[in-house]
Design an enzyme around this catalytic site. Structure first.
Site, PDB file in Angstrom:
ATOM      1  N   THR A   1       0.675  -1.084  -0.068  1.00 26.85           N
ATOM      2  CA  THR A   1      -0.431  -0.270  -0.359  1.00 26.85           C
ATOM      3  C   THR A   1       0.983   1.103   0.277  1.00 26.85           C
ATOM      4  OG1 THR A   1      -1.685   1.370   1.463  1.00 26.85           O
ATOM      5  CG2 THR A   1      -0.070  -0.326   2.633  1.00 26.85           C
ATOM      6  N   ASP A   2       0.247   2.347  -0.329  1.00 31.56           N
ATOM      7  CA  ASP A   2       1.276   3.117  -0.085  1.00 31.56           C
ATOM      8  C   ASP A   2       0.543   3.841   0.578  1.00 31.56           C
ATOM      9  OD1 ASP A   2      -1.660   4.069  -0.254  1.00 31.56           O
ATOM     10  OD2 ASP A   2      -1.925   5.677  -1.825  1.00 31.56           O
ATOM     11  N   GLU A   3      -0.079   3.465   2.296  1.00 35.20           N
ATOM     12  CA  GLU A   3       0.443   3.887   3.681  1.00 35.20           C
ATOM     13  C   GLU A   3       1.930   3.441   3.970  1.00 35.20           C
ATOM     14  OE1 GLU A   3      -3.936   3.287   5.466  1.00 35.20           O
ATOM     15  OE2 GLU A   3      -4.603   2.969   3.472  1.00 35.20           O
TER      16      GLU A   3
ATOM     17  N   TYR B   1      -1.702  -0.590  10.726  1.00 33.12           N
ATOM     18  CA  TYR B   1      -2.051  -1.594   9.881  1.00 33.12           C
ATOM     19  C   TYR B   1      -0.976  -0.793   8.869  1.00 33.12           C
ATOM     20  CZ  TYR B   1      -3.145  -1.960   4.587  1.00 33.12           C
ATOM     21  OH  TYR B   1      -2.955  -1.919   3.280  1.00 33.12           O
ATOM     22  N   SER B   2      -0.484   0.278   8.815  1.00 27.42           N
ATOM     23  CA  SER B   2       0.530   0.663   7.703  1.00 27.42           C
ATOM     24  C   SER B   2       1.915   0.161   8.032  1.00 27.42           C
ATOM     25  CB  SER B   2       0.467   1.881   7.236  1.00 27.42           C
ATOM     26  OG  SER B   2       0.436   2.844   8.640  1.00 27.42           O
TER      27      SER B   2
ATOM     28  N   LYS C   1       2.353  -2.938   7.638  1.00 28.54           N
ATOM     29  CA  LYS C   1       2.956  -3.729   5.789  1.00 28.54           C
ATOM     30  C   LYS C   1       3.995  -3.190   5.120  1.00 28.54           C
ATOM     31  CE  LYS C   1       0.128  -4.872   3.020  1.00 28.54           C
ATOM     32  NZ  LYS C   1      -0.292  -6.156   2.333  1.00 28.54           N
TER      33      LYS C   1
ATOM     34  N   ASN D   1      -8.441   1.816  -3.737  1.00 26.40           N
ATOM     35  CA  ASN D   1      -8.576   1.215  -4.404  1.00 26.40           C
ATOM     36  C   ASN D   1     -10.367   1.180  -4.316  1.00 26.40           C
ATOM     37  OD1 ASN D   1      -6.889  -1.569  -5.716  1.00 26.40           O
ATOM     38  ND2 ASN D   1      -6.426   0.027  -4.964  1.00 26.40           N
TER      39      ASN D   1
ATOM     40  N   LEU E   1     -14.463   3.183   3.774  1.00 23.96           N
ATOM     41  CA  LEU E   1     -15.138   4.556   2.884  1.00 23.96           C
ATOM     42  C   LEU E   1     -16.832   4.512   1.799  1.00 23.96           C
ATOM     43  CD1 LEU E   1     -15.837   7.520   3.830  1.00 23.96           C
ATOM     44  CD2 LEU E   1     -13.978   7.616   1.229  1.00 23.96           C
TER      45      LEU E   1
ATOM     46  N   ASP F   1     -12.578  12.288  14.430  1.00 17.80           N
ATOM     47  CA  ASP F   1     -11.150  11.882  13.568  1.00 17.80           C
ATOM     48  C   ASP F   1     -10.713  10.425  14.413  1.00 17.80           C
ATOM     49  OD1 ASP F   1     -10.074  12.373  11.613  1.00 17.80           O
ATOM     50  OD2 ASP F   1      -9.321  14.023  11.744  1.00 17.80           O
TER      51      ASP F   1
ATOM     52  N   PRO G   1      -7.849   8.420  15.300  1.00 16.02           N
ATOM     53  CA  PRO G   1      -6.607   8.393  16.243  1.00 16.02           C
ATOM     54  C   PRO G   1      -5.090   8.803  14.705  1.00 16.02           C
ATOM     55  CG  PRO G   1      -7.591   7.147  16.897  1.00 16.02           C
ATOM     56  CD  PRO G   1      -8.367   7.378  15.494  1.00 16.02           C
TER      57      PRO G   1
HETATM   58  P1  NAD Z   1      -8.928  -7.370   2.199  1.00 13.86           P
HETATM   59  O1  NAD Z   1      -8.748  -7.474   3.517  1.00 13.86           O
HETATM   60  O2  NAD Z   1     -10.240  -7.225   1.244  1.00 13.86           O
HETATM   61  O3  NAD Z   1      -9.082  -9.271   2.348  1.00 13.86           O
HETATM   62  C1  NAD Z   1      -7.833  -9.687   2.987  1.00 13.86           C
HETATM   63  C2  NAD Z   1      -8.230 -11.715   2.738  1.00 13.86           C
HETATM   64  O4  NAD Z   1      -7.218 -11.928   2.974  1.00 13.86           O
HETATM   65  C3  NAD Z   1      -9.616 -11.576   2.685  1.00 13.86           C
HETATM   66  O5  NAD Z   1      -9.831 -12.987   1.894  1.00 13.86           O
HETATM   67  C4  NAD Z   1      -8.989 -12.469   3.870  1.00 13.86           C
HETATM   68  O6  NAD Z   1      -9.687 -13.805   4.401  1.00 13.86           O
HETATM   69  C5  NAD Z   1      -7.588 -12.720   4.108  1.00 13.86           C
HETATM   70  N1  NAD Z   1      -6.871 -13.469   5.086  1.00 13.86           N
HETATM   71  C6  NAD Z   1      -6.431 -12.507   5.924  1.00 13.86           C
HETATM   72  N2  NAD Z   1      -5.708 -13.089   6.953  1.00 13.86           N
HETATM   73  C7  NAD Z   1      -4.888 -14.318   5.850  1.00 13.86           C
HETATM   74  C8  NAD Z   1      -4.098 -15.121   6.477  1.00 13.86           C
HETATM   75  N3  NAD Z   1      -3.131 -15.369   8.112  1.00 13.86           N
HETATM   76  N4  NAD Z   1      -3.738 -15.868   5.705  1.00 13.86           N
HETATM   77  C9  NAD Z   1      -4.988 -16.449   4.315  1.00 13.86           C
HETATM   78  N5  NAD Z   1      -5.403 -15.377   3.877  1.00 13.86           N
HETATM   79  C10 NAD Z   1      -5.884 -14.322   4.567  1.00 13.86           C
HETATM   80  O7  NAD Z   1      -7.900  -7.193   1.638  1.00 13.86           O
HETATM   81  P2  NAD Z   1      -8.157  -6.073   0.161  1.00 13.86           P
HETATM   82  O8  NAD Z   1      -8.891  -4.816   0.012  1.00 13.86           O
HETATM   83  O9  NAD Z   1      -8.609  -6.481  -0.680  1.00 13.86           O
HETATM   84  O10 NAD Z   1      -6.426  -6.372   0.306  1.00 13.86           O
HETATM   85  C11 NAD Z   1      -5.602  -6.985  -0.509  1.00 13.86           C
HETATM   86  C12 NAD Z   1      -4.426  -6.176  -0.724  1.00 13.86           C
HETATM   87  O11 NAD Z   1      -3.956  -5.158  -1.558  1.00 13.86           O
HETATM   88  C13 NAD Z   1      -4.009  -6.629   1.328  1.00 13.86           C
HETATM   89  O12 NAD Z   1      -2.131  -6.723   1.195  1.00 13.86           O
HETATM   90  C14 NAD Z   1      -3.746  -4.817   1.171  1.00 13.86           C
HETATM   91  O13 NAD Z   1      -2.895  -4.316   2.352  1.00 13.86           O
HETATM   92  C15 NAD Z   1      -3.213  -3.950  -0.327  1.00 13.86           C
HETATM   93  N6  NAD Z   1      -3.713  -3.014  -0.294  1.00 13.86           N
HETATM   94  C16 NAD Z   1      -5.691  -2.907  -0.194  1.00 13.86           C
HETATM   95  C17 NAD Z   1      -5.774  -1.864  -1.095  1.00 13.86           C
HETATM   96  C18 NAD Z   1      -7.511  -1.306  -0.662  1.00 13.86           C
HETATM   97  O14 NAD Z   1      -7.702  -0.258  -1.332  1.00 13.86           O
HETATM   98  N7  NAD Z   1      -8.195  -2.255  -0.705  1.00 13.86           N
HETATM   99  C19 NAD Z   1      -4.486  -0.797  -1.522  1.00 13.86           C
HETATM  100  C20 NAD Z   1      -3.274  -1.321  -1.881  1.00 13.86           C
HETATM  101  C21 NAD Z   1      -2.640  -1.848  -0.935  1.00 13.86           C
HETATM  102  P1  TYD Z   2     -10.086   3.733   4.627  1.00 11.32           P
HETATM  103  O1  TYD Z   2     -11.914   3.184   3.343  1.00 11.32           O
HETATM  104  O2  TYD Z   2     -10.325   3.070   5.785  1.00 11.32           O
HETATM  105  O3  TYD Z   2      -8.764   3.515   3.697  1.00 11.32           O
HETATM  106  P2  TYD Z   2      -7.558   4.112   4.204  1.00 11.32           P
HETATM  107  O4  TYD Z   2      -8.227   4.614   6.071  1.00 11.32           O
HETATM  108  O5  TYD Z   2      -6.939   2.983   4.191  1.00 11.32           O
HETATM  109  O6  TYD Z   2      -7.630   5.267   3.799  1.00 11.32           O
HETATM  110  O7  TYD Z   2     -10.422   5.516   4.468  1.00 11.32           O
HETATM  111  C1  TYD Z   2     -10.337   6.230   3.087  1.00 11.32           C
HETATM  112  C2  TYD Z   2     -10.496   7.871   3.670  1.00 11.32           C
HETATM  113  O8  TYD Z   2     -12.151   8.120   4.568  1.00 11.32           O
HETATM  114  C3  TYD Z   2      -9.895   7.869   5.439  1.00 11.32           C
HETATM  115  O9  TYD Z   2      -8.694   8.623   4.689  1.00 11.32           O
HETATM  116  C4  TYD Z   2     -10.423   7.533   6.128  1.00 11.32           C
HETATM  117  C5  TYD Z   2     -12.270   7.954   6.000  1.00 11.32           C
HETATM  118  N1  TYD Z   2     -13.627   7.590   6.296  1.00 11.32           N
HETATM  119  C6  TYD Z   2     -14.490   8.368   6.660  1.00 11.32           C
HETATM  120  O10 TYD Z   2     -14.396   9.308   6.559  1.00 11.32           O
HETATM  121  N2  TYD Z   2     -15.473   7.884   7.613  1.00 11.32           N
HETATM  122  C7  TYD Z   2     -15.381   6.400   7.677  1.00 11.32           C
HETATM  123  O11 TYD Z   2     -16.658   6.052   7.865  1.00 11.32           O
HETATM  124  C8  TYD Z   2     -14.256   5.390   6.798  1.00 11.32           C
HETATM  125  C9  TYD Z   2     -14.554   4.144   6.899  1.00 11.32           C
HETATM  126  C10 TYD Z   2     -13.528   6.093   6.547  1.00 11.32           C
END
Ligand code: NAD
Ligand code: TYD
Length: 369
Positions: A141-143, A167-168, A171, A197, A207, A302, A304
């Site tokens: 992730t970019d985070e 989380y970040s 990662k 995404n 969100l 907000d 934290p």
């Molecule tokens: P998600 O939370 O929707 O899905 C995660 C999946 O991993 C789930 O199916 C879960 O059951 C599985 N999982 C969790 N722990 C596991 C383990 N120990 N062994 C096997 N499977 C396990 O996440 P996502 O949004 O699809 O993200 C996928 C990847 O992309 C992650 O690594 C996340 O950090 C990265 N990513 C996500 C975003 C985003 O906007 N969603 C952006 C950048 C990077």
């Molecule tokens: P999120 O979808 O949790 O992704 P990330 O924190 O990984 O960027 O949140 C996207 C943005 O939206 C983030 O700045 C937090 C904000 N947000 C809200 O304002 N309200 C909400 O209920 C949620 C889940 C997120």
């Protein structure tokens, strides 16, 4: 000692029942005959109904398991000899990492480490000609780069790591491990760092789906802080295409940033969702809704340590592979909203169980501002 094992034409995807992983598996099987082995722990975020359309596809082999379970990984690698692994498996929600970081350290750090160890042993057992063909692509992730000021240039692959949430930080740790396995052992790794995404099959805690579903259920739209935090949004199928491209053309040991080139504040995203929903409602009723969905917006306490701004410079992946995002936010958000409205059964399936407890835990104590 090398054996004469040869890599098969198959890939192993971890976390393929989650949001991005399931989109990746579905897209992969639309474009390729190469089988996918899909290992997923099926946490609250993993949902087999996202894979319903490929239930009977012999090219999809689902395995219920954990990336931290060394024996299962070893067996999978031995039995299938995949030519590549794409690691999506992770705990992925920042707010959950604030309430309980343990699972994030366990899966994102310890799990990635165990996966790397088994992959290293498997890869070291291959003949040299096969070793150079193998790839491990780690999805990140970019985070990991932390937070930008309004006038800062976007994150590049040279930006220093500066993670701010559990989380970040988890990662970032996994990225460092992957990097070290390339540097120390020569494992042919690739790391992709992607922006936010959105699209079909995203778990409703995030969100965009949260706002769509709260709005249609006439519930408050909880915007954290002043709503001016900025994210860069990328349609999920564009991310999947970028991963396929990096897998095919990326240079081992390299990092590729992936972004949608669409920076917006959270409040702008919520406003866009509301105006599309207002329009759809007006079309349906033949007249405008008495009040706009915007009236549901509620500013709340907000998050934290809330990162102010993320932005991605996706110049390297474009220069080296030609990848650019195809979907505009205007079209992508409409597709996403329509998908959720047409798939309320999927929403119901995925939010059964413990989801209500999470909503109470995360939103119950946030005050209206
Ligand atoms: P998600 O939370 O929707 O899905 C995660 C999946 O991993 C789930 O199916 C879960 O059951 C599985 N999982 C969790 N722990 C596991 C383990 N120990 N062994 C096997 N499977 C396990 O996440 P996502 O949004 O699809 O993200 C996928 C990847 O992309 C992650 O690594 C996340 O950090 C990265 N990513 C996500 C975003 C985003 O906007 N969603 C952006 C950048 C990077
Ligand atoms: P999120 O979808 O949790 O992704 P990330 O924190 O990984 O960027 O949140 C996207 C943005 O939206 C983030 O700045 C937090 C904000 N947000 C809200 O304002 N309200 C909400 O209920 C949620 C889940 C997120």
């Amino acid at each position: 000692m090398h054996n004469n094992k040869l890599l098969s034409s198959s890939i192993l995807v971890t976390g393929g029942a989650g949001f991005i992983g399931s989109n990746f598996v579905l897209d992969w099987l639309k474009q390729s005959d190469e089988p996918v082995i899909n290992l997923d722990k099926l946490t609250y975020a993993g949902n087999l109904s996202s894979l319903e359309s490929i239930k009977n596809n012999p090219g999809h082999i689902f395995v219920h398991g954990d990336i931290a379970d060394r024996g299962s990984i070893r067996d999978l690698l031995e039995n299938h000899q995949p030519r590549a692994i794409i690691n999506f498996a992770a705990e992925s929600h920042v707010d959950r990492s604030i309430h309980g970081p343990d699972d994030f350290i366990q899966t994102n750090v310890v799990g990635t480490f165990h996966l790397l160890e088994e992959v290293r042993a498997f890869w070291q057992g291959l003949p040299e000609s096969e070793q150079s063909k193998f790839r491990l692509l780690h999805v990140s992730t970019d985070e990991v780069y932390g937070s930008l000021e309004p006038d800062d240039p976007p994150f590049s692959e040279f930006s220093p790591y500066s993670p701010n949430s559990p989380y970040s930080a988890s990662k970032a740790s996994s990225d460092h491990l992957v990097r070290a396995y390339h540097h120390t052992y020569g494992l042919p790794t690739l790391i992709t760092n992607c922006s936010n995404n959105y699209g079909p099959y995203q778990f409703p805690e995030k969100l965009i789906p949260l706002m769509i579903l709260n709005a249609v259920n006439n519930k408050p739209l909880p915007v954290y802080g002043d709503g001016k935090n900025v994210r860069d949004w990328l349609y999920v199928t564009d991310h999947c295409a970028a991963i396929r491209t990096v897998l095919a053309h990326g240079r081992p040991g390299e990092v590729y940033n992936i972004g949608g080139n669409y920076e917006k504040t959270n409040i702008e995203i919520v406003q866009t969702i509301c105006s599309v929903l207002d329009e759809l409602q007006a079309d349906q009723d033949g007249h405008a809704r008495k009040s706009s969905y915007l009236d549901l917006v509620t500013f709340v306490t907000d998050r934290p340590g809330h990162d102010r701004r993320y932005a991605i410079d996706a110049g390297k992946i474009k220069r080296e592979t030609g990848w650019i995002p195809k979907e505009s936010f205007e079209t992508g958000i409409r597709k996403t909203i329509s998908w959720y409205l047409d798939n309320l059964e999927w929403v119901k399936n995925s939010t059964d169980g413990s989801y209500q407890n999470w909503i109470t835990k995360n939103y119950g104590s946030r005050r209206k501002k």
